[in-house]
Design an enzyme around this catalytic site. Sequence first.
Site: not given
Lengths: 317, 317, 253, 253
Positions: C49-51
């Site tokens: 995920l982009e986090g």
Amino acid sequence: MTATTFREARADLERHARPVRDKTCTAAEALRLVEDGHHVGIGGTLYSRTPMALVFELLRQPHRGLTLSRPLTCYEAELLLVTGAADRIVTSWMGIGLNWGLSQVLRHYVERGLAVYEEWSHLGIGLRYKAGAMGVPYLPTLTMLGSDLARMDGTRTVECPYTGQRLLAVPALHPDVALIHVHRADVYGNAQVDGYRHMDVDMARAARRVVVSAEEIVDPDVIRASPFSTMLPHFAVDAVVEAPYGCYPHECYGRYEADTEHFDTYVQAIRDHGLDGVRQYIGEHVLGHPDFAGFLGDVGAARLDRQQRRAKELMYE
Amino acid sequence: MTATTFREARADLERHARPVRDKTCTAAEALRLVEDGHHVGIGGTLYSRTPMALVFELLRQPHRGLTLSRPLTCYEAELLLVTGAADRIVTSWMGIGLNWGLSQVLRHYVERGLAVYEEWSHLGIGLRYKAGAMGVPYLPTLTMLGSDLARMDGTRTVECPYTGQRLLAVPALHPDVALIHVHRADVYGNAQVDGYRHMDVDMARAARRVVVSAEEIVDPDVIRASPFSTMLPHFAVDAVVEAPYGCYPHECYGRYEADTEHFDTYVQAIRDHGLDGVRQYIGEHVLGHPDFAGFLGDVGAARLDRQQRRAKELMYE
Amino acid sequence: MRPTPTEIMTVTASRLLDDDAVVFAGVGIPLLASALARRRQAPNLTIVLEGGIVGTHLVPGRLPISTNEMRAAFGAPMLTDITDIFLFAQRGFFDFGILGAAQVDMYGNINTSYIGTPDAPKVRLPGSGGANDIISLCNEIFIVTAHEPRRFVEQVDFITSPGHLRGANTRAESGLVFGNVSTVVTDLAVLDFDPESRRMRLRAVQHGVPVDQVREATGFELLMHEPLDELPPVDPAELTILRDLNGAAVGAA
Amino acid sequence: MRPTPTEIMTVTASRLLDDDAVVFAGVGIPLLASALARRRQAPNLTIVLEGGIVGTHLVPGRLPISTNEMRAAFGAPMLTDITDIFLFAQRGFFDFGILGAAQVDMYGNINTSYIGTPDAPKVRLPGSGGANDIISLCNEIFIVTAHEPRRFVEQVDFITSPGHLRGANTRAESGLVFGNVSTVVTDLAVLDFDPESRRMRLRAVQHGVPVDQVREATGFELLMHEPLDELPPVDPAELTILRDLNGAAVGAA
């Protein structure tokens, strides 16, 4: 695109000392670093580790012409648009979050030409901060190529001198002031976080001035006991503000979850009253208190405890 | 400069799966990834966190034509020059350490044209790995400009399309195999270190294949309990080798200090016998044992305990 | 227990994800599809995920609403930062990218920025977020979106995230030498792209959906793959897992 | 208690370091000089080492031999990695850089690579390490080295670390727009550079050292600053601290 070139940013830094001295102060004192027309970088992303205590203080000040930048932008930017403090947002995405629909405030200001939304891809803005942090005027990347984002942002392409590969050149971004919230800092500004770093490291190192708010001010020996958790060194920090629950209603990793019911109430006020709903929110939650502690007092210990409990449940141990 | 271009390195990675599967094996099995003519990146720097158990295994294999790269290179490269495995060193500095004088082995091979020392600045080589890790063919920098290092390395300059600033373009480096030592890893290759990361993260992410040796193989839940300490994810790792004291006689942060008396003995052997001193060292400490555990057995528990005690004294708690 | 249109496309997308792969998922349907795949054919699928999250395990009923919040990190063996995770993508570590689209055109270009023009926008949409980066940098990209004429347009108003740009080799010529935008998944169909022109074409219809219904829901002339397949219906087991994952947190997604 | 030549130049270098500044120190004399400054006029001096260490406190008698080992990290509030610390330098965070030199020429260029030519080296030296980066990227740079004719040459055999290159504006023209190589400290003298030609010139002699002795120890024609100062002698207190720091670990440094 960017007002401060990498050479100006470096010259500014060379003239500017940020020694091993006590830098603690109030949010109001720290925010004196912000001037009209400044580019203010807001740390965290969306509703994670937003320096809300500092943003609320910024809302109390009569600024004009601010540019705000952030990886993903949440309702803190809406508030600063509505007070008239900010008229330009540099980001890759703006809204409250997936469940709350389009930002009606953003729509109002941008669709009427009252404010500018300068859109970069998520990595694009990350590399802008990174170029700034690295002290180079640009970084080459494969992202954004061919898109209308690259065209709108006035970016240029470069050719690799070894391979001939065409790459997008992402220009360095040097915020005038970066606002960053952390889990703990010592009085000198050595700052640690326990969770996602988002783009805070690069944003702060690229910025001309840096204000850190911290859940706790700790003894320097606490920092020295885990030096690999230190995200920013004292020489990258101008001011240190103690701010427990300083991200509320947003989340602070491991400390408290985001209070999505608070968002619900805010969004409902906009549905019911448009921009006046935002003005009421600011009046009640920001201007109605002398400081952020006053706002938290209104929220109440029970609700803060609940958010803290929810965070603890998500720790994998 | 670099054999593998960033496009070839990416194509290779796209074809190559490194799934969440048990990757544990012996050092001998893992080192099958190395082939004659390969560029081998050796993790750590100087005498800190050198993957010595893997290097010793490499010395047992009949390779030819290897290129070695490292931030600062210590005596592990001398051993690989003397066996004839390596004939090219890409690094920024080579010796044993400040107290042990010039590397006589390096002098012998390079001054006679028997091996090539391709010298970059420390940051120069760091940015070569970083460009490789970032998936771009080069990175711009202000370092090395104007120097004869830049000229000898055949580097090119680029001009920033926004500011006109002249910058050195440092080309991506993609080792064929990277050898990395860590404090702990799970069987899938999720790897954590407790100290300096040196250039290991970028080296490993730039490399085509990655072998990790670990002080301990731990349950995946141990990794999940502190995910911010994870330096490499499983999908960047091909093989996991359990190797307690796997850096000895070099140091492993927090576990054991470097055994400088071991260096003294090695250097004295070279003073007394020239390259034969190195050959004797390899015969006694490497080829005289079936594996690294055999070498450690010779060193003895008392000496390893002493190095461990010295390390503990340096922990700030 | 009839599946909703959203559930149909989520299940269909999940089936595209191979075991042992790494998928870069956007929040919402892409994340749900990935989580479902892990419970079915791809137990060793790694969700990124982009986090900055590598290998999130997720808690049913407490799925994250954003990819940057604590919930997204639960049980992950590695957490890093946003820029870093996209640099993994740029290096080529991620086999699949899955993302949604407010508007998609016949070359797979996505618009999540403006309805209307940038000078006179009718609607200012939220923007790219990581979508431009996912579509530019992952190895193979799947787009998941509801099949409606207003979404499936001949040419998007604004290319936020580049598909095949103006078709043929224009994507590679722009410098985007990696990443194949291979598949569009909707509640009505699965579509791919003609290998020469890179125009979108119908590859398979969802179970029981007539071809004409797909054509009518598409705002441009759709090429047809030969042969045309019909997808199997959603399996009750898939639906059970999906609803369990979803819980109360994301509502109807 | 007479100071050795090495102690004289270490003490002289230490006096150049202001309080509240950040110094990027190489190992050996530069690190000793920095540690001494912290115990004298600059208690809030931050010492940065190339291993990624910010603000090392050091243990007397256990000084590190390399800047990448555990000893170098003791008591530091921040540890990062090698490349990262040099990127701090490139951004301009470091007020001072101090480094040694095997060979230095009249423009302050340093050679630590070859005696002789790269094609036919008489001696292959260890190489740059971080020296090229420190001299290219820090704000103001001090060179510390023993004053001998074989070290002070008209033109270095090889420019490992660029001083003022070929003088005048050639350093800036090469792209090195930052960083001023301001001072050379030796056991005999302190030297600076003529503001126009950037040629090295004698600024001050060490206590009791005649100018001719400096001239004879220099392998090129030395410019003279007017007026020429004489430095105060090493203070016994400085020497005591220095020897305490040094302990048995670094020997005679």
